[in-house]
Write a protein that holds these residues in place. Structure first.
Motif, PDB file in Angstrom:
ATOM      1  N   GLU A   1      -0.638 -13.242 183.424  1.00  8.48           N
ATOM      2  CA  GLU A   1       0.585 -12.545 183.820  1.00  8.48           C
ATOM      3  C   GLU A   1       0.734 -11.170 183.159  1.00  8.48           C
ATOM      4  OE1 GLU A   1       2.618 -16.134 182.924  1.00  8.48           O
ATOM      5  OE2 GLU A   1       3.665 -16.148 184.836  1.00  8.48           O
ATOM      6  N   THR A   2       0.325 -11.079 181.902  1.00 12.24           N
ATOM      7  CA  THR A   2       0.479  -9.809 181.196  1.00 12.24           C
ATOM      8  C   THR A   2      -0.348  -8.716 181.870  1.00 12.24           C
ATOM      9  OG1 THR A   2       0.426 -11.245 179.276  1.00 12.24           O
ATOM     10  CG2 THR A   2       0.594  -8.862 178.870  1.00 12.24           C
TER      11      THR A   2
ATOM     12  N   LEU B   1      10.198 -11.441 176.994  1.00 12.69           N
ATOM     13  CA  LEU B   1       9.169 -12.487 177.046  1.00 12.69           C
ATOM     14  C   LEU B   1       8.357 -12.476 175.755  1.00 12.69           C
ATOM     15  CD1 LEU B   1       7.851 -12.115 180.702  1.00 12.69           C
ATOM     16  CD2 LEU B   1       8.902 -14.158 179.736  1.00 12.69           C
TER      17      LEU B   1
ATOM     18  N   ARG C   1       6.409 -15.686 174.735  1.00 14.97           N
ATOM     19  CA  ARG C   1       6.042 -16.195 176.053  1.00 14.97           C
ATOM     20  C   ARG C   1       5.058 -15.273 176.765  1.00 14.97           C
ATOM     21  NH1 ARG C   1      11.918 -17.870 178.429  1.00 14.97           N
ATOM     22  NH2 ARG C   1      10.729 -18.056 180.356  1.00 14.97           N
ATOM     23  N   LEU C   2       4.490 -14.316 176.059  1.00 15.29           N
ATOM     24  CA  LEU C   2       3.596 -13.398 176.731  1.00 15.29           C
ATOM     25  C   LEU C   2       2.233 -13.394 176.045  1.00 15.29           C
ATOM     26  CD1 LEU C   2       4.157 -11.757 179.236  1.00 15.29           C
ATOM     27  CD2 LEU C   2       4.622  -9.787 177.805  1.00 15.29           C
TER      28      LEU C   2
ATOM     29  N   SER D   1       1.403 -20.387 184.900  1.00 17.96           N
ATOM     30  CA  SER D   1       2.634 -19.990 184.226  1.00 17.96           C
ATOM     31  C   SER D   1       2.966 -20.904 183.064  1.00 17.96           C
ATOM     32  CB  SER D   1       3.812 -20.005 185.205  1.00 17.96           C
ATOM     33  OG  SER D   1       3.577 -19.104 186.236  1.00 17.96           O
TER      34      SER D   1
ATOM     35  N   THR E   1       3.975 -17.749 180.406  1.00 16.91           N
ATOM     36  CA  THR E   1       5.398 -17.423 180.279  1.00 16.91           C
ATOM     37  C   THR E   1       6.295 -18.654 180.240  1.00 16.91           C
ATOM     38  OG1 THR E   1       5.421 -17.137 182.658  1.00 16.91           O
ATOM     39  CG2 THR E   1       5.257 -15.138 181.338  1.00 16.91           C
TER      40      THR E   1
ATOM     41  N   MET F   1      12.151 -18.110 184.915  1.00 13.52           N
ATOM     42  CA  MET F   1      11.965 -16.753 184.442  1.00 13.52           C
ATOM     43  C   MET F   1      12.948 -15.803 185.108  1.00 13.52           C
ATOM     44  SD  MET F   1       8.630 -14.537 183.789  1.00 13.52           S
ATOM     45  CE  MET F   1       8.035 -14.016 185.371  1.00 13.52           C
TER      46      MET F   1
ATOM     47  N   ILE G   1      15.103 -14.548 182.068  1.00 14.00           N
ATOM     48  CA  ILE G   1      14.673 -13.228 181.581  1.00 14.00           C
ATOM     49  C   ILE G   1      15.464 -12.099 182.252  1.00 14.00           C
ATOM     50  CG2 ILE G   1      12.687 -11.666 181.461  1.00 14.00           C
ATOM     51  CD1 ILE G   1      12.298 -13.993 179.611  1.00 14.00           C
TER      52      ILE G   1
END
Lengths: 317, 192, 658, 302, 161
Positions: free
Chosen positions: B134-135, B160, B165-166, D10, D14, D243, D247
């Motif tokens: 995702e990053t 995040l 979370r990243l 995911s 995240t 998310m 977020i």
């Protein structure tokens, strides 16, 4: 004048020959009326003795066993030429019998299995029988092993059929008596058996059938009074000709179909599929399958004796 | 939207309907009765150039460019509400996917430029690692699609990151070769 | 025996000849065994065509006939009759279907011709083995059973009774009347439903030729056309019909509360009293109440008995039991009617979740003057709604539910708009997909509504929600819908939403249809004998259909079909005798071993075991010729006449011989 | 109860807090999740937008690898759930597709027969574990906690046609418009499930990256309905939903001038809380919108 | 020459045969490889017919009856289903792919479905290739002495007698 008779053993277990002997003291009556000029299991005659006979010299030949190899076929053809009446004796000659179960395999696969793959095989050189070989400088010839087992009438014309594995001795006596008295039915008939199915002879009580579970004899002790099929045992009685006196049934063992199908039934085993499936209980595919799972090896169970005489006769190759 | 007073048959593409119809999942589209359940159910219906129902009308009539260049297909968020409700069981969401693919392939995805970039980036990511990272996905996407929007994404990215979370490093699957062989084979076979 | 088979190849204009090379086919047929002559003709089914065959038979040229033309379902009867007229047994005829299953469905001419040849060879080989069968006749019992006491059953029963024939009319509810009794007005004429129905109900109750059995259900049907045996369960009413005079004292005092069934009837709405002993509605026929044992206190704990105490005529009998009565009839008319689609599974419309979302039938009852709102349109809180939305096609034209169009909803929806406008001052929205107003005076009715300020929105409602977005939506039901003509999604706040639920075959139909061996289509309705030319008959001789058990219908169509069904029955009765199936199964007693395997296979219980002979025997009067027993018989003792093994084998060999 | 576990990308990134709570909670219910070795991305919605057959092929790789275990595949991610199911259906429904996928898999030394059932973790919790066991395990009854059950869209539309009536789709385990299983799960933990009409409405999913304003609008609707119905928090079952709602919540507030402060937690975290587990153990410390005071008080009370 | 499968269809009179007729009335085109045998009910269809058809040269057999619950004779189709399930178990033992014998429910209203099924089935059989029972049997007899094609013919005839 005494009749000239012969008995031959093709591809079979010899049980039919024994059944002939099982007529006990009546064999004396037979011997009085018939001169056996050929009976490999009991008397020492050679093929050449038969070849030397005139065509049609035999009055009666009983051929038991199926046609498995070239020798069986050759002798069947020889005997056909030499006899006035040829009777297919026993299930193998009649409908193929147990040997014809081999028709679900090929010759090659059987040879592979027997000569190299079985757990007990000890054959480091991979020796297999050859049709022609040289042993100690001499040529040796073996009969050709066929791919497909056949019934007698698939290679020669047959006059009568005397079914059973083995036939009931009394039926053999009856058949012979009929020959002696010249009271034979039209050519091609079944002699020594009835016209209905085994259920007619079977003494068990029969009700309307709905089968919801298939069982095996080794897993249960059947009710001695009731129809075995109704109890979930695969009994081929409904598709098998009567005449044996319900011997197996009376011993609590379901019929395996050795007397073969009735007139106009084209395929004993397939007929059983139709009959049995008709009376199964469930309607949903899954439930039907669950019941059918109880039938171990359906094809061979239903065609135990009749493969060679069935419509398709063998596995496709 | 193209402006026309009268539409001449010659400008329409009457093979378009069959083109979509022949795709897996497209076979029900001819059965559309224009009831509007899809449009009424679509969360994005209001901002679309044409709500889904109209897309089917346009496909049927042969308005190929209008359909492929519309923003409609790029607003579909794959929530499948329309598809669940469609009384004719048209796989509307899947038709939207098909249109997206055609639009990308033919370079008509102007209205969905960003979405197309995101999708392609995503695909490349998966082809590269076997998984999505995702990053890297967001970084690459922003740089390709609209570098100036980077600041817009930063607060979220920070949220995040600061909450653990990243992940920084991508995870590559062990047997990426196998995946590539499969993809290569698909390429040879060609899409359906 | 040498057979002399005549093969007749039909061109059917260009229908066959356009795709099948007739010359080649004729040439081919000439070469087949036993074929003595082959003729071709433009239309074999025409008079000259038929005469060709008849003459050849009469001239002794042929003794078996094969016609290669259309489907046997189309003209088998025609050509069988030709054989009969020529003096040949009709079962010595076979048909090769080279149109429906050949020339009409294939593209390549050569392949189509080949197929035609194969089909003809199959028929030739088959016909050579066919055997003559004799026709059998049975007398027809002049009594008729009518199942269902809605307007269809009522009309059919009255027509027959007026013609002097006895009718047994059974209805599973306490009263006849059906759905029509729940309606206030009928479209498009807006005449009062009760005013036109009640007199008919009364005539049924009083007619000397009608035996009315309400609160009764069919238990069993056996037999065949002309001679059906019927078993009917008369459910216990717990009220003696002989003694009761319908005074109403019982339900006025009853302390129990009946919960009307889920589905068609809303809990809050009922036409009759909601007590445990009740009459379904005041004009009921027979006017005799019934005790609902599920809610009756007496039946629950034995502690009540008020109704018996107040009944001056001692008509209340708590110990009453169901009773089985038997009848013999010659014909049956199915008129089991409909039920409306249950919209509860369509969660997005909120039925069952939102108080003011109601079904059409509930709205009918609400509008009916004898309903418990007294005909007033009210919301759940008792207030009058200011705006009402009428949602069309709920559960209709939808693959998830019913794919068909229910035909009547558009019209009753328009009727609602009119009733609302007439009764209260509310805004009305009709949410429709297509307005189907096809009957006499229907389009005119729509035209009238357009002038009554009804707001028509074309679009299937996506959702009914309570979540407000703007102020005006608070406390309202909001309909989300695309106005497809405008092309915009609209949100419309409303006080009440009426769901126009479609019509489905009544839930009791499958059982009843099963009892009389009538097939049900995938839409749930009875399959008629022919969709166009046999709309009131079924594939089972002697069983006819009327009303919504066949398909959704409005009242005029229902009444017309009911009269058609009764006239079909009358023509049967007038014939006095009828031919029955000749191609039955039969047991060869010499072969049957009495294994009883076939006994359970027959759906008509036509096979019985004969203890004396030790064999199974077929009762040919009951046998319908399906052949299942023949396929199941392990010893081949049963043969299916006209579908014998050898005939089918010959056919197989024929089609594969090429 | 042993399952083949397919976490999805995911959940490994995240949504790692989701994984933490799953690890913490599942063993107590005898649910054994054996992660499918070397799984790859399902393709989600994006891959499908560029290449169809390829996206099915990568998805099918997972199914093919899972098949040899003869167990149900369980995933906690709604998108993975939908995509894997969809692959199954396309594989089984379109012979041409099946053929091509078969050839493609073969190139990777794999084969697939189309017989693997893919299930969502929620399905496993409510149908295999059952509410009763959840209720038994919920030692700290969460009384007074008002929760909006947010199912999101893809979980209730696993195979989206034919499931209007639900019963005719074997994949569907709840109604596509009005699911109730999570409502009941919430009740089983002792908390209160508030009326939440937006339970299956879309959160905007990947539009957040491309059409942000539209996605934020959808999130606003979801947050508003939860707030209006008095929810302390929203419970969800999908990483992307979480998310977007978590977020991006501050962004919703800044764009629309709202003042939402609603924590968005995973259903497994909720179960963990009911079991008396520490918030950190369940990854709750990783929320962007932290647990509110009223929530904490209720939890402390419990 | 390309292989044109021979397919025998056993159709029940009330649903499937009518459905096939409907395909005709509606002029829906389908593969010409099927030739139908009409029986009154799918319950009449004996597995023997199917085996016989294969023996006579069919490459595939389609059995079609009314949908469950719709049987004109109430339950004949369930009997067909059960026979089919059992037959399916033995076909592989003969070396016959079970896919060659297909059971379908086709209603009187399903003309289009009939056509689709026939097309699909024809293609499926085309892919499987010729079954060739007779050829296979001849192959199996090849090493027999005096082997002549007539033997098969004769035994076929004997079976029929």
């Amino acid at each position: 004048m005494k009749l000239k008779g012969g008995i031959y053993w093709g591809s079979g277990c010899g049980g039919c020959d024994v059944a002939v002997l099982d007529i006990h003291e009546k064999i004396l009556d037979v011997a009085e009326k018939v001169d056996f000029l050929f009976w490999p299991i009991a008397l020492d005659f050679k093929y050449d003795d038969v070849r030397a006979m005139d065509d049609g010299e035999f009055d009666l030949v009983l051929y038991n066993g199926a046609i498995r190899n070239s020798e069986n076929e050759e002798i069947a053809k020889l005997l056909r030429r030499k006899t006035k009446t040829l009777v297919a004796l026993g299930a193998c000659a009649h409908i193929g019998g147990l040997p014809s179960l081999a028709n679900y395999h090929t010759k090659q696969s059987m040879f592979d299995r027997v000569y190299s793959e079985t757990e007990s095989t000890d054959n480091p050189d991979g020796t297999v029988p050859l049709e022609k070989s040289i042993v100690d400088g001499n040529g040796l010839e073996l009969p050709r092993f066929y791919n497909t087992v056949k019934t007698l009438d698939q290679v020669v014309d047959v006059d009568y059929y005397l079914p059973g594995c083995p036939p009931v001795p009394q039926q053999i006596v009856n058949a012979l008596t009929a020959v002696f008295n010249g009271e034979l039915p039209p050519k091609g008939s079944i002699i020594g058996a009835g016209t209905r199915t085994l259920c007619d002879e079977c003494p068990r009580e029969k009700e309307e059938k709905e089968i919801s579970e298939i069982k095996r004899p080794l897993n249960m002790i059947p009710d001695p009074e009731k129809c075995l099929l109704e109890q979930g045992l695969i009994c081929l009685g409904p598709v098998t000709r009567e005449g044996c006196g319900a011997r197996c049934i009376n011993s609590g063992v379901p019929c395996r179909g050795c007397y073969g199908p009735l007139e106009e039934v084209h395929d004993q085993g397939i007929r059983m599929i139709s009959a049995l499936a008709s009376v199964l209980g469930p309607k949903e595919e899954k439930e039907i399958d669950a019941v059918l799972d109880g039938i171990v090896d359906p094809l061979r169970t239903f065609h135990r004796f009749s493969t060679a005489a069935s419509i398709l006769r063998r596995k496709m190759i | 939207m193209l402006e026309r007073e009268v539409v001449y048959e010659s400008v329409l593409d009457h093979d378009f309907l069959d083109e979509i119809y022949s795709l897996p999942g497209g076979h029900e589209i001819k059965k559309c009765i224009q009831c509007g359940t899809c449009s009424g159910s679509c969360p994005q219906g209001a901002v679309m150039d044409y709500a889904p129902r109209k897309i089917f009308s346009l496909i049927r009539a042969g308005f190929r460019d209008e359909v492929l260049e519309s923003n409609t297909i790029w607003y579909c968020s794959s929530c499948y509400t329309c598809a669940v409700r469609c009384p004719k069981e048209i796989k509307i969401t899947d038709v939207m996917y098909a249109l997206k693919r055609i639009a990308i392939k033919e370079g008509k995805a102007k209205a969905g430029r960003k979405a197309a970039v995101l999708s392609k980036t995503f695909m490349n990511m998966v082809n590269k690692y076997g998984r999505n990272h995702e990053t890297e996905l967001m970084t690459r996407y922003i740089l390709t699609a609209d570098p100036f929007s980077a600041f817009n994404f930063m607060p979220q990215g920070w949220r995040l990151f600061s909450n653990g979370r990243l992940p920084i490093m991508p995870h590559k699957i062990k047997n990426i070769e196998q995946l590539r062989k499969i993809l290569k084979k698909v390429e040879e076979l060609g899409e359906i | 025996m040498s057979e002399r088979i005549g093969v007749y190849v039909c061109h059917c204009g260009t229908n066959i000849a356009g795709k099948v090379d007739i010359d080649k086919v004729v040439e081919f047929a000439k070469g087949l065994d036993d074929v003595t002559l082959v003729r071709e003709y433009k239309f074999m089914c025409s008079d000259p065509g038929q005469s060709l065959i008849q003459k050849d038979i009469e001239d002794g040229l042929i003794n078996r006939v094969v016609v290669a033309s259309c489907s046997p379902l189309m003209h088998e009867k025609t050509f069988r009759n030709v054989c009969t007229r020529g003096g040949l047994n009709e079962y010595l005829f076979a048909m090769a279907n080279i149109r429906e299953q050949c020339s009409w469905v294939h593209v390549d001419e050569a392949q189509t011709t080949e197929k035609a040849k194969d089909l003809i060879e199959a028929s030739v080989r088959r016909v050579a083995l066919q055997v003559p069968l004799t026709k059998r006749e049975v007398p027809i019992n002049p009594q008729t059973l009518v199942i269902g006491g809605g307007i269809a059953g009522i009309q059919a029963a009255l027509d027959l009774a007026d013609a002097g024939k006895k009718v047994i009319l059974i209805e599973k509810e306490p009263s006849i009347g059906g759905h029509m009794a729940k309606f206030d007005k009928t479209f498009p004429t807006l005449d009062c439903s009760a005013c036109i129905l009640t007199p008919k109900m009364v005539s049924v109750g009083q007619h000397e030729n009608i035996e009315l059995l309400s609160w009764s259900e069919v238990e069993d049907i056996s037999g065949y056309v002309g001679n059906f045996n019927i078993k009917i369960r008369k459910k216990a009413r717990y009220v003696d019909a002989e003694l009761c005079n319908g005074c109403g004292a019982c339900w006025e005092k009853c302390p129990g509360t009946r919960v009307p069934r889920k589905g068609n009837v809303h809990e809050k709405l009922s036409l009759g009293p909601t007590t445990s002993i009740y009459m379904p509605f005041m004009q009921a026929v027979p006017a005799i109440p019934v005790i609902d044992t599920e809610t009756c206190i007496r039946f629950k704990n034995g502690k009540c008995g008020i109704c018996a105490a107040v009944c001056e005529r001692n008509a209340i009998k708590y110990d009453m039991e169901d009773e089985i009565v038997e009848f013999e009839v010659g014909n049956i008319i199915l008129a089991t009617g409909f039920q409306t689609f249950d919209p509860e599974p369509v969660k997005r419309y909120g039925y069952g979740r939102f108080d003011n979302v109601m079904t059409a039938i509930e709205f009918e009852i609400m509008n009916c003057a004898s309903g418990n709102t007294g005909g007033k349109i009210l919301m759940a809180d008792g207030k009058e709604p200011k705006s009402i939305g009428i949602v069309h096609c709920v559960g209709s034209r939808d693959k998830h539910y019913n794919e068909y169009c229910s035909r009547v909803c558009c019209m009753y929806a328009l009727k609602y708009s009119h009733l609302i406008k007439e009764k209260i001052d509310a805004e009305v929205y009709e949410f429709y997909i297509d307005l189907r107003c096809f009957g006499k005076g229907y389009e005119e009715f729509y035209d009238r509504l357009l002038g009554e300020d009804v707001r028509f929105v074309r679009g299937k409602v996506a959702e009914v929600t309570e979540v407000p977005i703007e102020e005006a939506e608070k406390g309202k039901l909001v309909v989300e819908v695309e106005d497809t003509l405008v092309g915009m999604v609209r949100r419309i706040p409303l006080d009440m939403v009426v769901l126009c639920t479609g019509l489905e075959a009544h839930e009791s139909l499958p059982d009843v249809a099963g009892l009389c061996s009538v097939s049900i289509g995938k839409d749930g309705f009875v399959i008629e004998k022919h969709p166009k030319l046999g709309p009131v008959a079924t594939a089972t001789d002697g069983v006819f259909i009327a009303g919504c058990c066949q398909s959704p219908k409005d009242i005029p169509d229902t009444v017309a079909q009911a009269s058609a069904a009764s006239s079909a029955v009358l023509s049967m009765i007038t014939r006095e005798k009828i031919e029955i199936e000749s191609a039955t199964a039969s047991v060869d007693e010499d072969k049957c071993s009495g294994c009883k395997l076939c006994n359970s296979l027959c759906p008509y219980l036509a096979i019985k075991y004969d203890e004396e002979k030790g064999v199974s025997v077929v009762n040919e009067a009951l046998c319908k010729g399906c052949g299942t027993c023949a396929a199941g018989c392990p010893s081949n003792a049963i043969s299916a006449k006209h579908f014998e093994d050898r005939q089918i084998f010959a056919e197989i060999k024929g089609i594969l011989s090429a | 109860m042993k399952y083949t576990y397919y976490p999805g990308c995911s959940v490994k990134a995240t949504a790692n807090l989701y994984q933490e709570s799953i690890d913490s909670v599942m063993p107590s219910f005898g649910v054994e999740l054996e992660e499918l070795e070397d799984w790859n991305c399902c393709g989600a919605t994006a891959y499908m937008s560029v290449k169809e057959l390829m996206s099915f092929a990568i998805s099918a790789r997972n199914l093919a690898m899972a098949e040899k275990f003869h167990r149900d595949v369980v995933t906690p991610c709604s998108a993975c759930y939908l995509v894997l199911n969809k692959t199954n259906h396309y594989f089984n429904d379109y012979p041409d597709m099946r053929k091509k996928l078969g050839i493609a898999l073969e190139a990777g030394g794999l084969s697939y027969s189309g017989n693997i059932r893919v299930r969502h973790l929620l399905d496993v919790m409510v149908n295999d574990v059952g509410f009763e066991k959840i209720s038994e395990a919920a030692t700290s009854k969460l009384e007074g906690l008002n929760i909006a059950p947010y199912y999101g869209c893809q979980i209730v539309r696993p195979f989206y046609y034919g499931c209007g009536a639900c019963s005719d789709s074997e994949d569907a385990f709840d109604d596509p418009d009005d699911p109730i299983c999570m409502d009941r799960l919430i009740e089983a933990t002792g908390a209160t499930s508030v009326k939440y009409s937006m339970k299956t409405k879309c959160c905007g999913s990947s539009l957040m990256g491309t059409e942000e304003k539209q996605a934020l609008k959808l999130c606003r609707g979801l947050l508003a309905d939860a707030e209006n119905n008095g929810a302390h928090c929203i419970v969800t079952i999908c990483p992307l939903c979480q998310m977007n709602l978590d977020i991006y919540q501050p962004k919703v507030n800044s764009l629309f001038g709202t003042k939402f402060n609603i924590p968005v937690i995973y259903f497994t975290q909720l179960i963990g809380l009911a079991m008396g587990k520490k918030p950190e153990e369940l990854g709750l410390n990783k929320l962007a919108v932290k647990m509110t005071e009223p929530m904490k008080q209720i939890l402390q009370g419990a | 020459m390309t292989f044109e499968p021979k397919i025998v269809g056993f159709l029940c009179n009330w649903c499937s045969y009518t459905g096939a007729d409907l395909a005709g009335t509606a002029r829906i085109k389908y593969a010409p490889n099927i030739r139908s045998v009409r029986v009154m009910c799918s319950g009449r269809i004996e597995p023997t017919f199917i085996i016989k058809a294969l023996f006579e040269g069919a490459d595939g057999v389609l059995i079609a009856g009314c949908h469950p619950g719709d049987c004109h004779y109430q339950e004949g189709n369930y009997k067909a289903l059960r026979r089919h399930r059992l037959l399916q178990r033995i076909l592989p033992e003969y070396g016959v792919e079970p896919e060659r014998v297909r059971l379908e429910w086709i209603a009187a209203s399903e003309g289009e479905r009939f056509a689709t099924i026939v097309n699909e089935f024809t293609e499926q059989i085309r892919e499987l290739g010729p079954l060739g029972v007779k050829e296979s049997l001849a192959e199996a007899m090849k090493d027999d002495i005096d082997h002549h094609e007539e033997h098969i013919e004769e035994s076929g005839a004997a079976n029929e007698a």
